[in-house]
Structures are given as C-alpha cells and as structure tokens.
Design an enzyme around this catalytic site. Structure first.
Site, mmCIF file in Angstrom:
data_model
loop_
_atom_site.group_PDB
_atom_site.id
_atom_site.type_symbol
_atom_site.label_atom_id
_atom_site.label_comp_id
_atom_site.label_asym_id
_atom_site.label_seq_id
_atom_site.Cartn_x
_atom_site.Cartn_y
_atom_site.Cartn_z
ATOM 1 N N GLU B 75 0.815 -1.219 0.000
ATOM 2 C CA GLU B 75 0.000 0.000 0.000
ATOM 3 C C GLU B 75 0.849 1.270 0.000
ATOM 4 O O GLU B 75 0.488 2.265 -0.623
ATOM 5 C CB GLU B 75 -0.964 -0.004 1.197
ATOM 6 C CG GLU B 75 -2.070 -1.044 1.104
ATOM 7 C CD GLU B 75 -1.613 -2.447 1.451
ATOM 8 O OE1 GLU B 75 -0.477 -2.603 1.967
ATOM 9 O OE2 GLU B 75 -2.364 -3.404 1.207
ATOM 10 N N HIS B 144 -11.401 -5.006 8.232
ATOM 11 C CA HIS B 144 -12.127 -4.806 6.982
ATOM 12 C C HIS B 144 -13.305 -3.868 7.167
ATOM 13 O O HIS B 144 -14.130 -3.740 6.262
ATOM 14 C CB HIS B 144 -12.641 -6.144 6.433
ATOM 15 C CG HIS B 144 -11.565 -7.036 5.902
ATOM 16 N ND1 HIS B 144 -10.581 -7.574 6.710
ATOM 17 C CD2 HIS B 144 -11.307 -7.491 4.647
ATOM 18 C CE1 HIS B 144 -9.783 -8.327 5.967
ATOM 19 N NE2 HIS B 144 -10.196 -8.289 4.713
#
Lengths: 391, 349
Positions: B75, B144
């Site tokens: 990321e 999540h």
C-alpha cells in the site's frame, strides 16, 4: 527463452554469453568495490579496479573529469560555508555532506537535462549540481519554508526528512514517463539506514516488476546517525540486495569521483536503454556529525575519522588530475575563485533577512482555499493589523 | 463481463434500469478514463479481477494495462508511486482494498500526498484520488470495517469525500478525479449494492455539461424537516433517513443533512439547517471520541449556540475496535438509537 537468445543487446545475456556467467552472477555486485583512482591519486591498472567479467567501466573523458572536479570543489566550499552559517546562527541546522561530495556530484552529473533526481535532506550538493540555486536549496534549512524550489524547473524532487519515501516518488515519475513512452531516467538517492525502511523494499520491487529506468543510489556512509551498518543490515553488502529484486547491483568507492562517474554513468545508460532499474552502493564517509545537533564522538572514534581524511575525494581527484596534466595552477585558481563566488553569493543571500508573509501560511494548503482556511487567514490578518497599529 | 456492458433487462430501457452504487463508481472511473488520458487507475487486484468489490470491473479490458493495472501488494508503494506519477503529469486513482489496509500507506498520504503542494509553495499539485472502501455492516472480519475518516480529515492538505447515494457515487468520484488536490474518497461498503433509478448516461452528460455552480465541498439536505436536524454522512445516511421516516410516523419532522464532503466542511448548509430547527443529532459510524462527529458538534455550538434549544447529541460507534460480525449490530448506529437521541433533545411537549 529463444526470444532472449536473439537479443544480445540485453546486458545480462551478453554477459552470460561472453563470460559464461548466470543472470544471478551478473546481477550480483563485483567481488570488491569498483575503484579507478586510489587515495594517492594514482590511476589503477584495469586488473586492480575491482571489476570482473561483466563489470567493465570505461574511464570518463578528461574534460568531463575536470568539469566534475570543479563541481566537487564548489560542493566542498558550499558544505563548509553552510556549516559556518549554522555556527553563526543564520541557519538552525545543516546536514553536511562534507566527505561525500564525490557521490553528490556524480549523482547529478550522470543525468541528462530531462532526467529526474530524487535527493534526501543531505543531498544539497547534488541538488545544486543539478541546477537548483544554492540559496533556494537552503530555504528548508534556514526555516523560511519547507521547500525552496520548484521540482519541475530542474527535475529535482523536493528535499524532506522522512527516510526513503522519495524512492517511491522516483518510481512514480519513471512509471509515468514510461507509460507516455519517454526515455526519462530517474536517479533516487538514499543512505544506508534508509535501506532498512519498508519503502526501500517497495520501491525496488515496484521498479523491478514494472521495469522502470530508476537508478537507486545508496550512499553508505557507515552510520544512520549513530547506528553502524553492522546493526543495520546483515547482508554481504547493500548492493547484494539488488539480486533479490531481479536487478543488478554494484559497489563503488564513494570517494573516487572517477569510479563514481563511470559506474553511475553506465547504470544510467543501462537504465535508459534497457528500461530497468539498478542499484549502486557507494562506500563513503560523513566527515562531520549527522547535523550540528549530533555529537559524533559518542559513537565513533577519532582514529576512524583520521583514516577517512586520507581518502578525501577532493584531494584525491586533485592529485589525479594534476598527475594526468589535466589541472594546472591557473585552472586550480579559476576553480577556487568560482567556488568563492558561489560561497559569497550564498553568504549574502543567507545574511539577507527574507520577509515571509504570514498570510502565505494559508495559501498553499489546497489549490483553492477552503472556507475554513479563509476564515483562519482573516483571524491572522486581523492580528497582524492590530500589531501594525499598536503604539 | 463488465458491469458497463451488462445488457439491460428486456422490456426496460437503460434509462429506467436502476443502477447500483458500485456501477455508478465503475462508470465514473470509465468516464474519467475516457475524458482524460492522464487518468490512471491502479492498486491491488484492480486489473484482471476488477477489484474485490468489482468497482474497477472491465477497465483493464477496455482501456488496457497502461490505464488500469495491478500493482505488487504494497500500500505504501501504491500511494508513493502515485505521488511521483502525479508529479509527472498524471492523475492517479488508487485503490486501498480495505480501510485498515491503508494504514501502511499512511506515511505517504500524511507526510507527502497531503503536504507536497504546501512544501513546494504551490509549484506541485497532486491530483490523486485515494479510494478507500470503508465502514461496516457487511459482516466483514477484523481490519475490513474501520471508519478511518478522522485520521485523514485531521490531516491538512487532504480533501475527504464520502458519497451516500448512487448519484453522488458517480458525481463525487468525477469531482474527486477532476480536483487538483488529493482526495481521500471513502466508499461505504454496505452501500455498494444499494440501487436507485439513476440513468448513468444522463449523469455523465449532466456532469460533463455541468453549470458553473459548485457541488464539490457542499452538503445537501437529503430530507427536509422542521423539528430537528440529523447531521450525518456516508454509511449512516440511509439509517438517518430511516429514522426520519419513523419519526414522521410519530409526528416529529426531522431534517437530514448529508455532509458528502468532510473536508472541505460545508458550515453554511449545516448552520442554516441548525438555525432553523434548533435541535441537532450527529450520526456517524466511527468511534465518537476525537471523531469527525466531535468536530461537527464543536462547529455547530461555535456557530449556532444561540439557536440551540438543547445540547447537541451524538450517535456514533462505541469507542471500541470494530466488532466481529455477530456483534456489529450492537455497535452500529441504529434507527432506535437515533430516535432515542432525538427524544433526548429537551422537547417542550
């Protein structure tokens, strides 16, 4: 595989065909560091330059070396001028690259005009060698603004203090150029400590996977502030890290400007022609403390510093050029005068009190000011107005 | 097959076919890629797979791997590479697969994406959109379902958008991509499959021929009412609207303001509503402590104190890590919890 056999321009295959070595052997650095001129200024015979099959480097031309020497002398003078300005209170901090100037100069000189350089905070000399005005480079350190130059003007990333993050910016610039079909090479600089950061891994991996023309240039000066390399990495060398990403790595004497120009020059050429990244590790030494806030005597002894004085890149290059008949007294005087001119301009600029408009604080947060920032600017403007009218 | 190319069900014109929030985002990306060669889309699994939520479905097939491509799984690398690409004249739209997976990129976002324009005194603009599927309500596992908007909203230099309707999914993503400033674009995951009778082709025409009037950075009154204002955004907007509908049945008229943009913040629309109703409940899914909801309350009391008939109430997530799927119903702001807060607004009747 048959396709690759038909492309002998590929340096890996050319080397493997010519010398009978594997791609991994090609990607691994030569057994020793590449060195062309020894600390006394003697040009080493080819068999002593540390090269081996697949790692040959041509000697740069005399005029290139003389031009580079001038930049080296100017760089040393600027480093020492800036350190003096810190002592005089004109600057809060200056991370000097005294001792590392050969790396600085070579990094900038191996690039073409449209190529990009991504420096660290210690790479002032590289940035100015790439064309940025020394005074503009210094605005980050004199506390006027966080960055003092337009990165687009000379294709130089802005200096900042987080470690290694700029390597990914370099990868992005190269990726954008590649998508547009441009042959821009990007040289990204970092130190030995920076190789421990996660972004180092991500940048090298991205560059290798996307086949981007990025030269990662590690200036290994032995210390990350106080932590020695032995506590930074257990790898045989930092250049050895390259093979794990599928790129070639090389080690070079970071105080030998001739070897640096040859090694980095070839890396840049290969990056451009093959659209592939390379890693070059230079062994050098930061002669002064990390910054003026650091006490280097707490982590390294004087004998070590003395040892490196004997390897100084400026005296070595001067001895080599004089020995080759490329540098006479007249040229030496001209170069010294040029360095003094740069230092004097820097000194004058730094001694001038630059007025920064406090309202500018609110001008560059977004391209269009938000209503909230407009309100806050009004608050500050009112305070400033009161100050002006106060008796 | 791309959602873009999905045939209309027989007997219906495309205009009448309801679009999903996800389709609206996908169409916005496709239209932006068509409108400007500088736009590139990249991230993890956004290419061949079309993204784990299929928001980038069909883009690689339609625009090629130079315009929409997969990256290594990293990321920080995605965000950091976007910086360089934006410096070199591109407009990257990057995907962080899930809210909490963006944390490794936080240094690049906070230290560089947010600051490069400022650091260079305006010489460098970074037109980067960071798409982050966020918040819960989908039965996701840990990491999540985070509502991480406060981290980004607290970072000067970033714009923070979060759409709540199908129409806004399209329009706000186009606005974000066209913005010369970096935008963190929060997509409420639980709304991906929500539908509305929206003609995406008409939206495209409307966006591309839009009037000079600004929508970017503006809140909208999602439902008008007289008695109290619910200030909310993103995944909580449908819940707030449901609460307003339930309150209507009980004879109480609630206005719902969808903030749409957290940064910049639309103080004007918020204050106008609050001054009219005099009572406020702020609803957001993130933990309430040091949150965007807390900032909204502070702004309301600074600007509208004398219009308030009762202390401002907040209905937020609890100050706990986002819970497991079997427990998330106890965490999320619910219609009942909102109505309870409304009941607490010191009514005279």
């Amino acid at each position: 595989m048959s396709q690759t056999v038909e492309t002998p321009e590929d340096p890996i295959l050319r080397a493997s065909q010519t010398f009978g070595i594997t791609p991994e052997q090609y990607m691994l650095p030569a057994r020793g560091e590449i060195r062309m001129v020894d600390p006394t200024g003697r040009l080493l015979p080819a068999e002593e330059q540390g090269t081996e099959p697949g790692h040959e480097y041509p000697l740069p031309a005399g005029d290139v070396l003389l031009g580079a020497y001038e930049k080296l002398v100017v760089g040393r003078r600027v480093n020492d001028q800036n350190s003096a300005l810190v002592r005089q209170g004109r600057m809060a901090v200056y991370p000097s690259s005294h001792g590392q100037e050969a790396c600085q100069v070579a990094a900038a000189l191996c690039l073409k005009e449209g190529d990009w350089l991504f420096p660290t905070y210690r790479d002032t000399v590289a940035v100015m060698t790439k064309g940025v005005r020394p005074l503009d480079v210094m605005s980050i350190f004199r506390g006027e603004w966080h960055g003092g130059y337009d990165p687009h003007e000379h294709h130089v990333g802005i200096q900042s203090t987080p470690l290694t993050t700029q390597l990914l910016h370099a990868v992005g610039v190269a990726h954008a150029a590649k998508l547009r079909g441009e042959d821009t090479v990007v040289l990204a600089m970092c130190g030995d400590g920076a190789t421990s950061e996660g972004d180092f891994h991500e940048a090298l991996n991205f560059a290798a996977v996307f086949k981007l023309p990025v030269v990662f240039f590690v200036q290994n000066n032995g210390y990350a502030i106080s932590v020695p390399l032995s506590q930074q990495s257990a790898a045989p060398s930092l250049a050895h890290k390259a093979v794990g990403y599928g790129m070639a790595g090389e080690r070079v004497d970071g105080n030998d400007l001739v070897a640096l120009l040859a090694t980095l020059g070839r890396a840049v050429d290969l990056a451009r022609s093959e659209s592939e990244p390379l890693l070059v590790e230079a062994h050098t030494y930061r002669m002064q403390a990390h910054t003026n806030a650091d006490d280097a005597t707490r982590y390294r002894d004087d004998a070590e510093v003395q040892e490196w004085i004997a390897k100084d890149p400026v005296t070595r290059m001067r001895a080599y050029l004089a020995g080759e008949g490329l540098l006479d007294d007249a040229a030496e005087q001209r170069i010294a005068a040029a360095a003094e001119d740069v230092a004097a301009a820097l000194r004058d600029g730094m001694n001038a009190d630059v007025q920064v408009d406090p309202r500018e604080l609110f001008r560059h947060v977004y391209t269009e000011q938000t209503p909230q920032l407009a309100e806050q600017e009004q608050i500050l403007a009112a305070e400033l107005a009161r100050e002006e009218t106060a008796p | 097959m791309s959602t873009l190319q999905a045939p209309a069900p027989s007997g219906q014109t495309p205009a009448a076919r309801p679009a999903t929030f996800a389709q609206a985002l996908n169409t916005a990306l496709a239209d932006a890629l068509t409108a400007d060669d500088a736009v590139v889309v990249f991230g993890e699994d956004v290419g061949t797979l079309g993204g784990v939520f299929r928001i980038t479905d069909g883009l690689t097939q339609r625009f090629g791997r130079t315009r929409c491509f997969d990256t290594p799984l990293a990321e920080s690398g995605i965000a950091g590479m976007a910086v360089g690409m934006a410096m070199n004249r591109m407009r990257p739209v990057i995907e962080m697969q899930f809210d909490a997976f963006a944390y490794p990129a936080f240094e690049q976002i906070a230290s560089h994406i947010a600051k490069m324009h400022n650091r260079t005194r305006g010489a460098v603009t970074l037109p980067i959109v960071i798409r982050i599927p966020y918040a819960g309500g989908i039965g996701g596992v840990e990491h999540h379902c985070d509502s991480s908007e406060a981290y980004y909203a607290h970072t000067p230099g970033l714009k923070v958008f979060t759409p709540a309707t199908v129409e806004d999914a399209y329009l706000m993503l186009r606005e974000a991509i066209d913005s010369d400033d970096p935008v963190v674009f929060f997509e409420p995951k639980k709304l991906y499959w929500s539908k509305a009778p929206v003609d995406l082709a008409e939206l495209r025409d409307r966006y591309e021929n839009r009037a000079p009037e600004r929508r970017e950075g503006r809140a909208v009154v999602a439902r008008t009412g007289q008695d109290a204002t619910i200030l909310t955004y993103g995944p909580s907007v449908p819940t707030a609207l449901a609460a307003a509908a339930a309150a209507e049945a009980e004879g109480r008229s609630l206005e719902v303001v969808d903030l749409r943009s957290i940064v910049p913040f639309d103080d004007e629309t918020v204050a106008a509503s609050v001054r009219r109703t005099g009572r406020v409940v702020v609803v957001a899914e993130a933990p309430g402590f040091a949150s965007v909801a807390a900032e909204i309350v502070a702004r309301v009391q600074e600007r509208c104190f004398h219009s308030l008939a009762a202390p401002v109430r907040r209905v937020t997530g609890f100050d706990i890590p986002y819970p497991s799927p079997k427990l998330e119903e106890y965490y999320l702001p619910s219609v009942d919890r909102i109505l309870d807060a409304v009941d607490d607004l010191q009514w005279e009747d």
